[in-house]
Enzyme design. Structure first.
Site, PDB file in Angstrom:
ATOM      1  N   ASP A  58     -68.462   3.246   4.972  1.00  0.00           N
ATOM      2  CA  ASP A  58     -67.761   2.126   4.357  1.00  0.00           C
ATOM      3  C   ASP A  58     -68.609   0.861   4.405  1.00  0.00           C
ATOM      4  OD1 ASP A  58     -65.718   0.784   3.043  1.00  0.00           O
ATOM      5  OD2 ASP A  58     -64.611   0.323   4.876  1.00  0.00           O
TER       6      ASP A  58
ATOM      7  N   HIS B 227     -60.187  -1.582  13.346  1.00  0.00           N
ATOM      8  CA  HIS B 227     -60.473  -0.179  13.532  1.00  0.00           C
ATOM      9  C   HIS B 227     -61.880   0.014  14.073  1.00  0.00           C
ATOM     10  CE1 HIS B 227     -61.347  -1.362   9.302  1.00  0.00           C
ATOM     11  NE2 HIS B 227     -62.544  -0.884   9.628  1.00  0.00           N
TER      12      HIS B 227
ATOM     13  N   GLN C  67     -62.308   5.932   9.999  1.00  0.00           N
ATOM     14  CA  GLN C  67     -62.010   4.614  10.561  1.00  0.00           C
ATOM     15  C   GLN C  67     -60.627   4.665  11.213  1.00  0.00           C
ATOM     16  OE1 GLN C  67     -62.911   2.930   6.640  1.00  0.00           O
ATOM     17  NE2 GLN C  67     -64.078   1.311   7.651  1.00  0.00           N
TER      18      GLN C  67
ATOM     19  N   ARG D 269     -66.415 -13.415  10.736  1.00  0.00           N
ATOM     20  CA  ARG D 269     -65.522 -13.034   9.646  1.00  0.00           C
ATOM     21  C   ARG D 269     -64.563 -11.975  10.179  1.00  0.00           C
ATOM     22  NH1 ARG D 269     -65.142  -8.482   6.657  1.00  0.00           N
ATOM     23  NH2 ARG D 269     -64.521  -8.556   4.477  1.00  0.00           N
TER      24      ARG D 269
ATOM     25  N   ASP E 194     -62.277  -9.185   9.849  1.00  0.00           N
ATOM     26  CA  ASP E 194     -62.083  -8.192   8.798  1.00  0.00           C
ATOM     27  C   ASP E 194     -60.659  -7.643   8.806  1.00  0.00           C
ATOM     28  OD1 ASP E 194     -63.129  -6.275   6.768  1.00  0.00           O
ATOM     29  OD2 ASP E 194     -62.681  -4.801   8.337  1.00  0.00           O
TER      30      ASP E 194
ATOM     31  N   GLU F 284     -60.391 -12.821   6.419  1.00  0.00           N
ATOM     32  CA  GLU F 284     -60.527 -11.985   5.226  1.00  0.00           C
ATOM     33  C   GLU F 284     -59.172 -11.317   4.995  1.00  0.00           C
ATOM     34  OE1 GLU F 284     -61.580  -8.101   3.016  1.00  0.00           O
ATOM     35  OE2 GLU F 284     -60.879  -8.270   5.082  1.00  0.00           O
TER      36      GLU F 284
ATOM     37  N   HIS G  34     -69.243  -8.297  -1.409  1.00  0.00           N
ATOM     38  CA  HIS G  34     -69.607  -6.886  -1.319  1.00  0.00           C
ATOM     39  C   HIS G  34     -68.461  -6.012  -1.804  1.00  0.00           C
ATOM     40  CE1 HIS G  34     -66.914  -7.244   2.055  1.00  0.00           C
ATOM     41  NE2 HIS G  34     -66.904  -5.939   2.175  1.00  0.00           N
ATOM     42  N   ASP G  35     -67.261  -6.586  -1.860  1.00  0.00           N
ATOM     43  CA  ASP G  35     -66.056  -5.820  -2.131  1.00  0.00           C
ATOM     44  C   ASP G  35     -65.688  -5.895  -3.611  1.00  0.00           C
ATOM     45  OD1 ASP G  35     -64.084  -4.143  -1.132  1.00  0.00           O
ATOM     46  OD2 ASP G  35     -63.537  -5.513   0.474  1.00  0.00           O
TER      47      ASP G  35
ATOM     48  N   ARG H  32     -68.206   0.377  -5.545  1.00  0.00           N
ATOM     49  CA  ARG H  32     -68.647  -0.936  -5.065  1.00  0.00           C
ATOM     50  C   ARG H  32     -70.156  -0.992  -4.847  1.00  0.00           C
ATOM     51  NH1 ARG H  32     -64.690  -1.603  -0.070  1.00  0.00           N
ATOM     52  NH2 ARG H  32     -65.470   0.527   0.152  1.00  0.00           N
TER      53      ARG H  32
END
Length: 650
Positions: free
Chosen positions: A151, A194, A262, A292, A294, A336, A400-401, A525
């Site tokens: 991921d 996670h 995950q 950041r 997540d 985020e 990136h997403d 992505r």
């Protein structure tokens, strides 16, 4: 005694009991009196809220005070181990708590392995980052992760070991200090919802250790997973249906919100909170200035809900915030939360996340570019942009997403838009399925049951540059460049910290080669996570080239931004333009005032002179972008995709 009276008294008594043991542990580790005094002063300041938060989360646990004592000892130990240069930075930034609100703030984000390979090699690009004007560098996940599909690094196998292909933890710490000397703050991800199934905690759970099995959500049959899934939404429906994964080696179902590798952490267990607090402080002591956070909406589970944005998620982040204020005072959090705009705002405060991505602005800038109308953008920003004092948006055009259309349905209806149909249109437009579209994006995670989808693609490809280069038409290329620069002009001027995905500054287009890599082929992505565009960077000083035109304009605007105090912090007012294609907003700080106008269409658009006088204010104005005088005695005509930053003429 009322509850509001009882908790402060319990907090004071608890600290009185715990503090001597914490001080003794600090001294035994070699801590000095000066450092202890600074630590104790901050602890006493933060203790009432930290105690109340942790009591609310874990006060019914039989071993609550054990975890509390161990947490304080770990905080003191972390402060003792904090490098001297970071303690100096703490002092400077505590004295200037709004350092991140400066008009000089400019962010950049990259994958180290994709950009240059290693941490040591990245140091060679510091002059390039300085040339761009960056003061904030976000390195995408770079810690140990499973080989193959991980991921994009968000399946973390160790929070303390850098991926050996990228470098070492010592090299990361050295880079952080070198970036600081060059005027840049290091930003890293804190992936705390996670771990990967290869993390030590997960391995111990797999081996049958009951303490570590309680770090995760494990179920012997489908009874509880089925009960939870009645109200959960699917995040990656094309990867795996549902939110649980069967592990034959354990004969257990594991909660896996994102990918099967995950494993979601169980924050109802105080041992998990304490363990992750220690990982957070370790990262802070490497020299990280901003973490950041997540996937913040997902960190607390409650049966019968969608297990997103639960009150306890906020309590956990607030408790981490209080811990950081004591043991790493200059550390900031960036949220985020790609969820409903109301929920995004709920994570932002000086006592929770001081910074936040602005997914609404990002999504609606693309919406306005597709529709050529700003009504939804202007309406939404007019009542959803303001933040609490001491906080700032991170304004970005892509990351990136993927891009999801997270606008509020009622905002859409208020301006005459059907929200479901509009999202379908936007997905079709940005994946090139809509006739006349200039975009070249790919669908991401299309859900056949709901019709929901998101979009992948680089900024340049979504803004029409890929199509234009393919045609070879100079006018189409010019129009695409105008779109790219227009979008950047908004994030540079609207309030907050602008963030560039490195490669966008030289017009990098989609990289379709990801489909040849089995570990990436199922994740579109990767089309917008290309390797460094060295050819574009080599052309950046040549105004006859496309990379040179884009780079030159962006650097000029970034430098212009630093000269405009009115662009400091996030105070912004959307004002009327009386033109459905033109976004208008005012920025002001002190005596300086800037009126920004941005034309989102490919046709000239007039703005009445009386509006310029009203918001300028004054008759004689100056466009600092084009460096020309503007008279408000007549209409201003904005050319296709033109923007202006108007100040009163002096």
């Amino acid at each position: 005694m009322h509850e509001w009276e009882r908790i402060p008294r319990e907090a004071a008594r608890s600290l009185a009991r715990l503090l001597p043991r914490v001080e003794q542990a600090f001294a035994a580790a070699g801590g000095n009196a000066t450092d202890w005094a600074a630590f104790e002063q901050r602890l006493r300041r933060e203790w009432p809220r930290l105690f109340e938060l942790l009591l609310g989360l874990y006060g019914t646990q039989y071993d609550f005070f054990y975890h509390l004592e161990q947490l304080l000892i770990a905080m003191a130990q972390s402060w003792h181990e904090r490098p001297h240069w970071l303690k100096q930075r703490d002092a400077v930034r505590e004295a200037d708590s709004e350092w991140f609100q400066s008009e000089r703030m400019m962010g950049g984000v990259l994958y180290v392995d994709r950009f240059c390979g290693t941490l040591n090699r990245l140091r060679e690009f510091i002059p390039y980052f300085n040339e761009l004007g960056l003061t904030y560098l976000h390195l995408m996940p770079l810690f140990a992760a499973p080989e193959g599909n991980n991921d994009g690094g968000y399946a973390v196998s160790s929070y303390r070991e850098v991926n050996p292909h990228i470098g070492t933890t010592a090299e990361l710490a050295a880079l952080a200090q070198e970036l600081d000397r060059a005027g840049m703050s290091l930003v890293l991800d804190f992936v705390f919802n996670h771990t990967s199934d290869e993390h030590e905690w997960a391995r111990r759970a797999q081996a049958g250790d009951p303490d570590y099995q309680e770090f995760y959500f494990l179920f012997p049959d489908r009874t509880m997973p089925d009960a939870y899934e009645r109200t959960l939404r699917e995040i990656f429906p094309t990867v795996r249906r549902g939110s649980f994964t069967w592990r034959p080696d354990m004969q257990r179902w594991v909660w896996t919100t994102f990918n099967s590798f995950q494993w979601d952490l169980n924050y109802a267990n105080p041992a998990v909170f304490r363990a992750m607090a220690a990982e957070m402080l370790f990262l802070a002591n490497l020299g990280v200035a901003v973490l950041r956070l997540d996937a913040v909406p997902f960190i607390w589970k409650r049966l019968g809900t969608n297990c997103e944005n639960q009150p306890e998620a906020h309590q956990i982040i607030q408790a981490f915030n209080a811990i950081a204020r004591v043991a790493a005072p200059a550390l900031l959090f960036k949220s985020e939360a790609i969820v409903h705009p109301d929920d995004v705002l709920s994570y932002i405060s000086p006592h929770e996340c001081q910074l936040s991505y602005n997914p609404l602005l990002m999504a609606l800038l693309w919406e306005a570019l597709a529709t050529r109308e700003v009504k939804l953008l202007a309406h939404s920003l007019s009542h959803r942009f303001r933040l609490p004092a001491g906080c700032a948006w991170i304004n970005y055009l892509r990351s990136h997403d993927d891009i999801g259309w997270t606008f509020d349905d009622n905002d859409a209806r208020a301006v005459g838009i059907d929200p479901w149909g509009h999202r379908q249109f936007l997905n079709a437009f940005y994946t090139g399925r809509f006739a006349g579209s200039f975009a070249r994006g790919l669908p991401f995670q299309e859900n056949p049951d709901t019709g929901d989808a998101r979009v992948s693609g680089t900024l340049a490809s979504l803004a029409g540059l890929e199509q234009a280069l393919g045609s070879g038409d100079p006018q189409m290329i010019d129009t695409a460049i105008r779109r790219i620069v227009l979008l950047h002009s908004v994030i540079l001027s609207i309030g907050g910290i602008p963030l560039l995905y490195l490669g966008d500054e030289v017009g990098t287009v989609n990289d379709y080669s990801y489909v040849t890599d089995p570990a990436k082929a199922v994740d579109s992505r990767w089309v917008h996570r290309p390797a460094r565009n060295q050819a574009g960077m080599d052309q950046r000083h040549d105004p006859a080239t496309v990379p040179g035109r884009i780079f030159g304009e962006l650097v000029r605007l970034i430098r212009l931004r630093t000269s405009l105090p009115a662009l400091r912090d996030g105070a912004m007012e959307v004002v009327r333009s009386d033109n459905r294609h033109v976004l208008a907003y005012v920025r002001q700080a002190g005596s300086q005032r800037v009126l920004a106008l941005a034309n989102f269409s490919e046709y000239p658009q007039p703005i009445a002179g009386n509006l310029l006088r009203m918001y300028g204010p004054g008759v004689e104005l100056f466009d600092v972008v084009a460096e020309r005088a503007i008279s408000a005695n007549e209409a201003l005509v904005l050319q296709p995709y033109q923007f202006v930053w108007l100040t009163p003429m002096r």
